[in-house]
Design a protein around this motif. Structure first.
Motif, mmCIF file in Angstrom:
data_model
loop_
_atom_site.group_PDB
_atom_site.id
_atom_site.type_symbol
_atom_site.label_atom_id
_atom_site.label_comp_id
_atom_site.label_asym_id
_atom_site.label_seq_id
_atom_site.Cartn_x
_atom_site.Cartn_y
_atom_site.Cartn_z
ATOM 1 N N CYS A 42 0.859 -1.182 0.000
ATOM 2 C CA CYS A 42 0.000 0.000 0.000
ATOM 3 C C CYS A 42 0.898 1.236 0.000
ATOM 4 O O CYS A 42 1.843 1.313 0.791
ATOM 5 C CB CYS A 42 -0.888 0.007 1.243
ATOM 6 N N PHE A 43 0.600 2.184 -0.878
ATOM 7 C CA PHE A 43 1.334 3.446 -0.927
ATOM 8 C C PHE A 43 0.515 4.550 -0.277
ATOM 9 O O PHE A 43 -0.712 4.584 -0.401
ATOM 10 C CB PHE A 43 1.652 3.842 -2.377
ATOM 11 N N PHE A 44 1.210 5.470 0.392
ATOM 12 C CA PHE A 44 0.566 6.597 1.056
ATOM 13 C C PHE A 44 0.863 7.890 0.312
ATOM 14 O O PHE A 44 1.787 7.952 -0.514
ATOM 15 C CB PHE A 44 1.071 6.720 2.501
ATOM 16 N N LYS A 45 0.120 8.924 0.650
ATOM 17 C CA LYS A 45 0.375 10.249 0.091
ATOM 18 C C LYS A 45 1.831 10.605 0.364
ATOM 19 O O LYS A 45 2.358 10.332 1.435
ATOM 20 C CB LYS A 45 -0.550 11.291 0.730
ATOM 21 N N GLY A 46 2.478 11.195 -0.620
ATOM 22 C CA GLY A 46 3.883 11.564 -0.484
ATOM 23 C C GLY A 46 4.838 10.551 -1.081
ATOM 24 O O GLY A 46 6.032 10.819 -1.221
ATOM 25 N N ALA A 47 4.356 9.363 -1.447
ATOM 26 C CA ALA A 47 5.218 8.346 -2.048
ATOM 27 C C ALA A 47 5.615 8.779 -3.455
ATOM 28 O O ALA A 47 4.804 9.336 -4.195
ATOM 29 C CB ALA A 47 4.505 7.002 -2.100
ATOM 30 N N THR A 48 6.877 8.531 -3.796
ATOM 31 C CA THR A 48 7.384 8.836 -5.133
ATOM 32 C C THR A 48 8.186 7.643 -5.641
ATOM 33 O O THR A 48 8.495 6.711 -4.884
ATOM 34 C CB THR A 48 8.302 10.074 -5.124
ATOM 35 N N ASP A 49 8.567 7.709 -6.906
ATOM 36 C CA ASP A 49 9.390 6.654 -7.505
ATOM 37 C C ASP A 49 10.720 6.486 -6.785
ATOM 38 O O ASP A 49 11.326 5.416 -6.857
ATOM 39 C CB ASP A 49 9.670 6.973 -8.980
ATOM 40 N N ASP A 50 11.180 7.515 -6.109
ATOM 41 C CA ASP A 50 12.489 7.470 -5.452
ATOM 42 C C ASP A 50 12.598 6.361 -4.410
ATOM 43 O O ASP A 50 13.691 5.840 -4.170
ATOM 44 C CB ASP A 50 12.803 8.810 -4.788
ATOM 45 N N LEU B 93 11.169 3.375 -4.514
ATOM 46 C CA LEU B 93 10.993 2.023 -5.058
ATOM 47 C C LEU B 93 12.265 1.177 -5.078
ATOM 48 O O LEU B 93 12.215 0.016 -4.646
ATOM 49 C CB LEU B 93 10.360 2.088 -6.447
ATOM 50 N N PRO B 94 13.415 1.671 -5.545
ATOM 51 C CA PRO B 94 14.612 0.818 -5.520
ATOM 52 C C PRO B 94 14.981 0.347 -4.114
ATOM 53 O O PRO B 94 15.358 -0.808 -3.910
ATOM 54 C CB PRO B 94 15.704 1.711 -6.115
ATOM 55 N N LYS B 95 14.851 1.224 -3.133
ATOM 56 C CA LYS B 95 15.146 0.843 -1.747
ATOM 57 C C LYS B 95 14.167 -0.223 -1.257
ATOM 58 O O LYS B 95 14.566 -1.187 -0.601
ATOM 59 C CB LYS B 95 15.082 2.080 -0.848
ATOM 60 N N MET B 96 12.889 -0.040 -1.573
ATOM 61 C CA MET B 96 11.884 -1.021 -1.167
ATOM 62 C C MET B 96 12.178 -2.393 -1.757
ATOM 63 O O MET B 96 12.197 -3.400 -1.038
ATOM 64 C CB MET B 96 10.479 -0.575 -1.603
ATOM 65 N N VAL B 97 12.419 -2.427 -3.064
ATOM 66 C CA VAL B 97 12.657 -3.702 -3.744
ATOM 67 C C VAL B 97 13.914 -4.372 -3.197
ATOM 68 O O VAL B 97 13.904 -5.563 -2.879
ATOM 69 C CB VAL B 97 12.738 -3.495 -5.272
ATOM 70 N N SER B 98 14.980 -3.616 -3.056
ATOM 71 C CA SER B 98 16.220 -4.182 -2.536
ATOM 72 C C SER B 98 16.024 -4.746 -1.128
ATOM 73 O O SER B 98 16.450 -5.859 -0.823
ATOM 74 C CB SER B 98 17.311 -3.113 -2.531
ATOM 75 N N THR B 99 15.378 -3.975 -0.279
ATOM 76 C CA THR B 99 15.149 -4.417 1.100
ATOM 77 C C THR B 99 14.280 -5.666 1.138
ATOM 78 O O THR B 99 14.630 -6.663 1.779
ATOM 79 C CB THR B 99 14.492 -3.296 1.923
ATOM 80 N N ASP C 237 -1.821 7.703 -9.126
ATOM 81 C CA ASP C 237 -0.433 7.638 -8.657
ATOM 82 C C ASP C 237 -0.134 6.272 -8.053
ATOM 83 O O ASP C 237 0.967 5.734 -8.223
ATOM 84 C CB ASP C 237 -0.152 8.742 -7.638
ATOM 85 N N GLY C 238 -1.084 5.704 -7.339
ATOM 86 C CA GLY C 238 -0.899 4.381 -6.754
ATOM 87 C C GLY C 238 -0.683 3.317 -7.816
ATOM 88 O O GLY C 238 0.196 2.461 -7.684
ATOM 89 N N LEU C 239 -1.474 3.381 -8.877
ATOM 90 C CA LEU C 239 -1.329 2.421 -9.975
ATOM 91 C C LEU C 239 0.040 2.566 -10.636
ATOM 92 O O LEU C 239 0.716 1.574 -10.905
ATOM 93 C CB LEU C 239 -2.436 2.623 -11.013
ATOM 94 N N ARG C 240 0.475 3.783 -10.866
ATOM 95 C CA ARG C 240 1.776 4.021 -11.490
ATOM 96 C C ARG C 240 2.903 3.467 -10.620
ATOM 97 O O ARG C 240 3.806 2.769 -11.104
ATOM 98 C CB ARG C 240 1.971 5.522 -11.732
ATOM 99 N N LEU C 241 2.860 3.746 -9.302
ATOM 100 C CA LEU C 241 3.896 3.239 -8.396
ATOM 101 C C LEU C 241 3.841 1.718 -8.290
ATOM 102 O O LEU C 241 4.878 1.047 -8.247
ATOM 103 C CB LEU C 241 3.748 3.874 -7.015
ATOM 104 N N TYR C 242 2.643 1.170 -8.241
ATOM 105 C CA TYR C 242 2.483 -0.290 -8.158
ATOM 106 C C TYR C 242 3.097 -0.954 -9.393
ATOM 107 O O TYR C 242 3.865 -1.914 -9.272
ATOM 108 C CB TYR C 242 1.006 -0.644 -8.019
ATOM 109 N N ASP C 243 2.762 -0.445 -10.578
ATOM 110 C CA ASP C 243 3.314 -1.021 -11.811
ATOM 111 C C ASP C 243 4.837 -0.922 -11.830
ATOM 112 O O ASP C 243 5.530 -1.869 -12.240
ATOM 113 C CB ASP C 243 2.723 -0.324 -13.037
ATOM 114 N N ALA C 244 5.383 0.195 -11.402
ATOM 115 C CA ALA C 244 6.837 0.364 -11.364
ATOM 116 C C ALA C 244 7.470 -0.588 -10.343
ATOM 117 O O ALA C 244 8.538 -1.167 -10.602
ATOM 118 C CB ALA C 244 7.193 1.816 -11.039
#
Length: 168
Positions: A47-55, A57-63, A114-121
Motif C-alpha cells: 500500500c502506498f501513502f500520500k507523499g510516495a514517489t518513484d524514489d 521504489l529501488p530501496k523497497m525492492v532491494s530491502t 499515482d498508486g497504480l503508477r507506483l504499483y506497476d513500477a
C-alpha cells in the motif's frame, strides 16, 4: 525505514508461502475466472501513502527481496533471491486504514492514478531483480501480481507462518 521527512510512504506485509493462488478476474457469463499462482516463495501485500514517489521504489525492492526471511531446506534463513523463491505481489489499500470510532478511514492512501503508477513500477523492478537472480541460479521462479484497484480472492498455504510488516 521511512522517507527522510520521517513520514511513512509505503507499508508492506510479507507472507511466506508454500503456495498462493490469486483470482485476478472474476468469472463472467462466457468465461471462467482467471488466476495467477506461485509455489514456494513470498506474497507481498503493498500500500502506498500520500507523499510516495518513484524514489523509494529501488530501496523497497532491494530491502524486501534481500532480507533473510525465508527458511531454506536446510533450515538456514535466506533471502527470497537466495532461496530461490517465487513472488506474488498483491495491492492492498486496506493496509493504509486507520480506525476512527467504529469505522476505518483511508485518508492517507495515495490517489488511485499515482498508486497504480507506483504499483506497476514496483512490480517491474521486482520482476527485473527476481529474473536476474534466477538466471544466475538456473531456478524456475516467477513473479506474479494482482490487479490494482480491483477486488481479488486469495488462497494461500502459509509456511510458518512467517509474516513481517515493513514500512518505508
Amino acid at each position: 525505514m521511512t522517507e527522510k521527512s520521517g513520514a511513512t510512504v509505503a507499508r508492506t506485509v510479507l507472507q511466506q508461502v508454500l503456495q498462493a493462488r490469486l483470482q485476478v478476474k472474476p468469472a463472467e457469463e462466457l468465461s471462467p475466472p482467471q488466476f495467477v499462482q506461485i509455489d514456494r516463495g513470498t506474497v507481498i501485500y503493498i500500500c502506498f501513502f500520500k507523499g510516495a514517489t518513484d524514489d523509494i521504489l529501488p530501496k523497497m525492492v532491494s530491502t524486501l527481496l534481500n532480507l533473510r526471511l525465508c527458511e531454506s531446506d536446510s533450515g538456514k534463513m535466506v533471502s527470497l533471491l537466495e532461496l530461490p523463491g517465487s513472488l506474488l505481489i498483491v495491492p492492498q489499500a486496506t493496509l493504509g486504514g486507520k480506525a476512527k470510532g467504529k469505522a476505518m478511514q483511508y485518508h492517507n492512501n495515495i490517489g488511485k492514478e499515482d498508486g497504480l503508477r507506483l504499483y506497476d513500477a514496483f512490480v517491474s523492478l521486482c520482476e527485473k531483480e527476481v529474473t536476474a537472480a534466477a538466471a544466475d541460479t538456473g531456478a524456475d521462479v516467477t513473479v506474479k501480481h494482482g490487479t490494482y484497484g480491483n477486488r481479488q480472492v486469495l488462497k494461500i498455504d502459509t509456511n510458518g507462518p512467517y509474516t513481517h510488516l515493513m514500512e518505508f
